[in-house]
Design a protein around this motif. Structure first.
Motif, PDB file in Angstrom:
ATOM      1  N   ASP A  89       0.849  -1.178   0.000  1.00 31.38           N
ATOM      2  CA  ASP A  89       0.000   0.000   0.000  1.00 31.38           C
ATOM      3  C   ASP A  89       0.891   1.237   0.000  1.00 31.38           C
ATOM      4  N   VAL A 148      -7.674  -4.720   2.020  1.00 30.54           N
ATOM      5  CA  VAL A 148      -8.085  -3.743   3.028  1.00 30.54           C
ATOM      6  C   VAL A 148      -8.608  -2.503   2.323  1.00 30.54           C
ATOM      7  N   GLU A 150      -9.507   1.128   2.696  1.00 28.33           N
ATOM      8  CA  GLU A 150      -9.059   2.154   3.632  1.00 28.33           C
ATOM      9  C   GLU A 150      -9.695   3.500   3.300  1.00 28.33           C
ATOM     10  N   TYR A 152      -9.438   7.538   4.324  1.00 28.28           N
ATOM     11  CA  TYR A 152      -8.432   8.406   4.955  1.00 28.28           C
ATOM     12  C   TYR A 152      -8.499   9.782   4.305  1.00 28.28           C
ATOM     13  N   SER A 199     -11.638  -4.945  11.376  1.00 28.24           N
ATOM     14  CA  SER A 199     -11.763  -3.524  11.069  1.00 28.24           C
ATOM     15  C   SER A 199     -11.062  -2.729  12.146  1.00 28.24           C
ATOM     16  N   THR A 201     -10.093   1.716  13.434  1.00 28.86           N
ATOM     17  CA  THR A 201      -9.879   3.129  13.148  1.00 28.86           C
ATOM     18  C   THR A 201      -8.538   3.541  13.697  1.00 28.86           C
ATOM     19  N   VAL A 205      -3.547   7.095   8.162  1.00 25.60           N
ATOM     20  CA  VAL A 205      -3.438   5.900   7.336  1.00 25.60           C
ATOM     21  C   VAL A 205      -2.075   5.233   7.485  1.00 25.60           C
ATOM     22  N   LEU A 208      -2.452   2.680  10.164  1.00 28.00           N
ATOM     23  CA  LEU A 208      -3.153   1.510   9.651  1.00 28.00           C
ATOM     24  C   LEU A 208      -2.176   0.600   8.910  1.00 28.00           C
ATOM     25  N   GLN A 209      -1.334   1.193   8.099  1.00 32.37           N
ATOM     26  CA  GLN A 209      -0.360   0.427   7.337  1.00 32.37           C
ATOM     27  C   GLN A 209       0.574  -0.343   8.269  1.00 32.37           C
ATOM     28  N   ALA A 243      -8.336   7.834   9.922  1.00 29.51           N
ATOM     29  CA  ALA A 243      -8.341   6.743   8.949  1.00 29.51           C
ATOM     30  C   ALA A 243      -9.084   5.556   9.531  1.00 29.51           C
ATOM     31  N   GLY A 245     -10.213   1.167   8.391  1.00 26.70           N
ATOM     32  CA  GLY A 245     -10.039   0.095   7.418  1.00 26.70           C
ATOM     33  C   GLY A 245     -10.971  -1.065   7.644  1.00 26.70           C
ATOM     34  N   GLU A 247     -11.041  -5.127   6.524  1.00 26.32           N
ATOM     35  CA  GLU A 247     -10.248  -6.216   5.940  1.00 26.32           C
ATOM     36  C   GLU A 247     -11.183  -7.339   5.512  1.00 26.32           C
TER      37      GLU A 247
END
Length: 823
Positions: A89, A148, A150, A152, A199, A201, A205, A208-209, A243, A245, A247
């Motif tokens: 990503d 995923v 996402e 953001y 999932s 928050t 982002v 999240l990564q 952000a 996500g 999944e």
């Protein structure tokens, strides 16, 4: 009596109820419309601007909704990450992209694919903007690859809202409050049709990564504040969540779908998303959008196949929206955008980009022209570079602007941009020789009437620095060319001590094209001035820069001696019409077609093959570049070197297609033996190598007018669905056929591979020149009715057949001038 009294009381009570009911009805009559108006006010689209596209430089795999409402910017974005053993990503996607698919300029259909190496399975994303505020998408991937979705903000500084996950974990809902409008909040809903595996928050982002790098979102809700790998994450909606996500994996058909939409009622957006996610609906939309876009695009079948698609896909996948300019257009490259503060344009890069987008889209062509000319400094410099991190007021770059603006106008007839650009192009043209304030011309350091590359000293910040030799080399656009290894920077004149063939040729071309633009705009005095400018610089070049000994135009040091280091720029005098016909023949025979210098399987290297620096094969030291190939090719056409031009087009096309078909790369530069030479893999102007063969079909130049056809090609090809001057053309070229259709009707037909120039048709007749490799039968169909007289090479033709508007005649081998005078 009591009975009558009771009856009267009962009636009074009933009357009271009726009266109250009337009051309630009246109240509802007035209040319901007011309530409905309030609801409609919340639900209506009050966005002043809405740009939707893959505008995040780090996200080929995503869509940005860059909205403005109540004068405030409200950006949202969605992108798709994928995970096998590693998570792919963000900037990691750049090198993983393996399918640069169609990308409609209006966002109606787009496709991109990537691979999670070492897995070879392809992950594809298709999406379509189906209305002003909604996009739908389809993902295809093996069911064991985790995806995923996402949500953001691509511009965190502008995002003050938060994301949260719906109760059923199939939606991400984003909220963006608006200053001063307390009842108004913009919402973003991202929904999928697949059950989620997890999932979460996150603050942004990037976090999240990092979670996906360490594990899966299935664990996100249970994380402690420290999180995996020692990182601190805030995954509770009580905190600011920039952000979120979801999944999931694809279904048994290896497919998943999603909706991303912006509006003012999250419940309405959610309901709309659910409807769009009904089985088969998104598939139908995307299949129809893909077919519609394919149907309206230019297409080449046969000889030089895939060229227009490669150009369009490469260009429009590099399109960004630049809010500070208010423009949507292709930039240099997504990777360069990230390094230059979110967006970047180069001078000749951007002008060439406009030439490339013009095969499909007038709007982005105009936007590219505006983007670079808006960066013009007060003294007239159109800078080498402009971007989010700054500009370069100390230096310009090769002056190709007027030539490209003229060419674009011939094709799209966009007079608004022509009129807008003209004064800016004029100011830039005048700057090169203008007095900088102390009597010294800006770029004529030795005041001999010829130009040198340079970089101005000064106190204003300039990207990369200013006032030294390397900055002057950057102005040339050929940053480390061996031509300038021995040049010296003069700190007093701000220039190199080297009169440059390439620069003076392009300045001459600029003069010539400005004269033509002035003529279109009715500026007669300007036309005369620029024409005189052209003649002056052409005369000076012929006198000072032609080496009779070496048979080519060469750079010349201020002390009078020539530089014998040769590059593609030594052929630019052909592009500018500076070389005499005899000089051009020598340049071709002794140098361009000489395999010890420039000719070979692929052409042409940026330093001659017999130069010691050729072995470097690094950047401008021997590699092959799209822009220099294109400019040399244009010079070949100007001198009618049609056989060489066709070979040049074939070699350029083969060089590009080898890596495009294998890896989907549009390279910044190529090795002299083929393949990517280590520069940017998705750099817009590499597609110029495909524009060269397209111009074998159809082109328009200041010296040839409308031109079509290839000289005795070895194979047949058809270019169709190409718009030119408000007409739709199809052109067939081949060894036994040259055909031009306009608006669905054949207008020209020859039974040989011919080249036609200066093709003009009006109410009085038709005229053109033609070069034929053998005796050829020609049929024209421009005459609607009546009779005509035909002359060939100034002589009346006696053998002519006219039937239902068709004019048939024959010509011998060679060059001919044809004139049909209609009566």
């Amino acid at each position: 009596m009591r009975n009558n009294s009771s009856l009267m009381v009962t009636k009074a009570i009933e009357a009271g109820y009726r009266l109250r009911a009337c009051y309630v009805a009246l109240l509802l009559f007035f209040l319901i419309p007011v309530w409905l108006m309030g609801q409609n006010a919340q639900r209506r689209d009050v966005f002043e601007k809405m740009f939707v596209g893959a505008f995040d430089p780090d996200a080929w795999n995503g869509i940005v909704f860059d909205a403005t409402a109540y004068g405030q910017r409200l950006p949202f974005a969605v992108r798709i990450g994928s995970k096998t053993t590693t998570f792919l990503d963000g900037d990691r996607i750049f090198d993983a992209v393996s399918t640069v698919g169609p990308h409609a300029p209006d966002g109606s259909y787009a496709l991109v694919g990537w691979r999670n190496y070492p897995r070879t399975a392809l992950i594809t994303l298709e999406w379509s903007r189906i209305d002003r505020t909604t996009a739908v998408g389809r993902l295809k991937a093996p069911p064991d690859i985790h995806l995923v979705l996402e949500a953001y903000s691509p511009y965190e500084v502008y995002f003050t809202g938060a994301y949260h996950i719906s109760a059923d974990e199939t939606e991400i809902i984003g909220d963006h409050p608006i200053d001063g409008h307390f009842a108004s909040t913009a919402h973003f809903v991202v929904a999928t049709d697949r059950p989620t595996l997890g999932s979460g928050t996150f603050t942004n982002v990037t976090q999240l990564q990092k979670v996906m790098d360490a594990g899966q979102l299935i664990n996100a809700a249970a994380q402690t504040e420290s999180g995996p790998a020692g990182f601190k994450f805030l995954t509770d909606d009580r905190y600011l969540s920039g952000a979120a996500g979801l999944e999931f994996v694809t279904d048994e058909s290896a497919t998943a779908h999603f909706v991303a939409t912006v509006g003012w009622s999250s419940s309405d957006l959610s309901d709309n998303a659910k409807q769009l996610l009904e089985p088969g609906r998104i598939d139908k939309i995307l299949d129809e959008k893909a077919a519609s876009y394919a149907q309206r695009r230019p297409l080449v079948e046969g000889l030089f196949g895939e060229a227009p698609e490669a150009i369009g896909n490469s260009m429009f996948w590099n399109t960004l929206y630049v809010p500070s300019l208010g423009l949507e257009f292709p930039t240099i490259s997504r990777r360069w955008d990230k390094g230059f503060g979110g967006w970047v344009v180069g001078e000749w890069d951007c002008f060439f980009g406009s030439l490339l987008t013009n095969i499909e889209d007038v709007a982005q062509t105009s936007a590219s022209t505006r983007a670079i000319l808006l960066a013009q400094s007060a003294n007239g410099v159109v800078p080498n570079v402009d971007g989010g991190s700054g500009t370069s007021p100390d230096r310009s770059q090769p002056p190709v602007g007027s030539y490209i603006v003229w060419k674009n106008y011939q094709r799209n007839q966009d007079k608004d941009i022509l009129e807008w650009a003209y004064p800016r192009l004029t100011k830039w043209h005048d700057w090169w020789f203008a007095n900088r304030g102390d009597g010294q011309p800006w770029r004529d350091g030795n005041r001999d009437g010829l130009l040198e590359w340079g970089s101005d000293k000064g106190s204003t910040f300039s990207v990369g620095g200013r006032g030294f030799l390397q900055a002057a080399k950057w102005e040339s656009g050929m940053d480390d060319s061996p031509m300038y290894d021995d040049a010296v920077y003069d700190p007093n004149t701000y220039t190199m001590n080297l009169d440059d063939v390439g620069l003076n040729s392009l300045y001459a071309l600029d003069s010539e094209c400005l004269a033509k633009i002035a003529d279109i705009l009715g500026q007669a005095d300007d036309r005369r001035r620029f024409t005189a400018d052209y003649e002056r610089i052409k005369s000076a070049m012929r006198q000072e820069l032609w080496s009779e000994k070496d048979g080519i135009y060469e750079n010349r040091y201020w002390d009078g001696h020539f530089s014998t280091r040769l590059s593609p720029t030594n052929f630019y005098p052909m592009l500018a019409g500076v070389a005499t016909p005899e000089q051009a023949k020598r340049m071709l025979k002794e140098h361009l077609l000489n395999p010890k210098e420039f000719w070979g399987e692929y052409v042409i290297p940026t330093i001659s093959r017999n130069d010691a620096a050729f072995e470097d094969q690094h950047y401008w030291r021997g590699d092959i570049w799209g822009p220099t190939n294109y400019l040399v090719y244009e010079g070949l056409n100007r001198y009618g070197e049609d056989e060489v031009a066709l070979q040049f087009a074939e070699k350029s096309y083969d060089l590009f297609m080898h890596d495009w078909q294998a890896n989907q790369h549009t390279n910044e530069q190529y090795y002299a033996w083929g393949g990517s030479a280590g520069g940017d893999k998705h750099y817009t102007w590499g597609a110029l190598l495909c524009l060269i063969p397209m111009e074998q079909y159809l082109d328009d130049t200041p010296w040839d007018g409308l031109r079509f056809g290839a000289f005795n090609p070895h194979a047949t090809g058809i270019l169709s669905n190409i718009l030119w001057n408000h007409h739709r053309y199809a052109v067939t070229i081949g060894p036994d056929r040259t055909v031009v259709e306009r608006d669905g009707e054949v207008r020209f037909d020859a039974n040989a591979g011919v080249v036609v120039r200066d093709y003009k048709s009006d109410s009085n007749g038709l005229s053109f020149t033609i070069k034929t490799p053998r005796p050829t039968k020609i049929t024209t169909r421009e005459l609607s009715s009546g009779s005509l007289s035909l002359t060939i090479d100034g002589e009346p033709s006696r053998s002519i057949a006219v039937k239902h508007g068709e004019v048939g005649f024959a010509v011998t081998v060679g060059d001919h001038r044809i004139i049909e005078n209609w009566k």
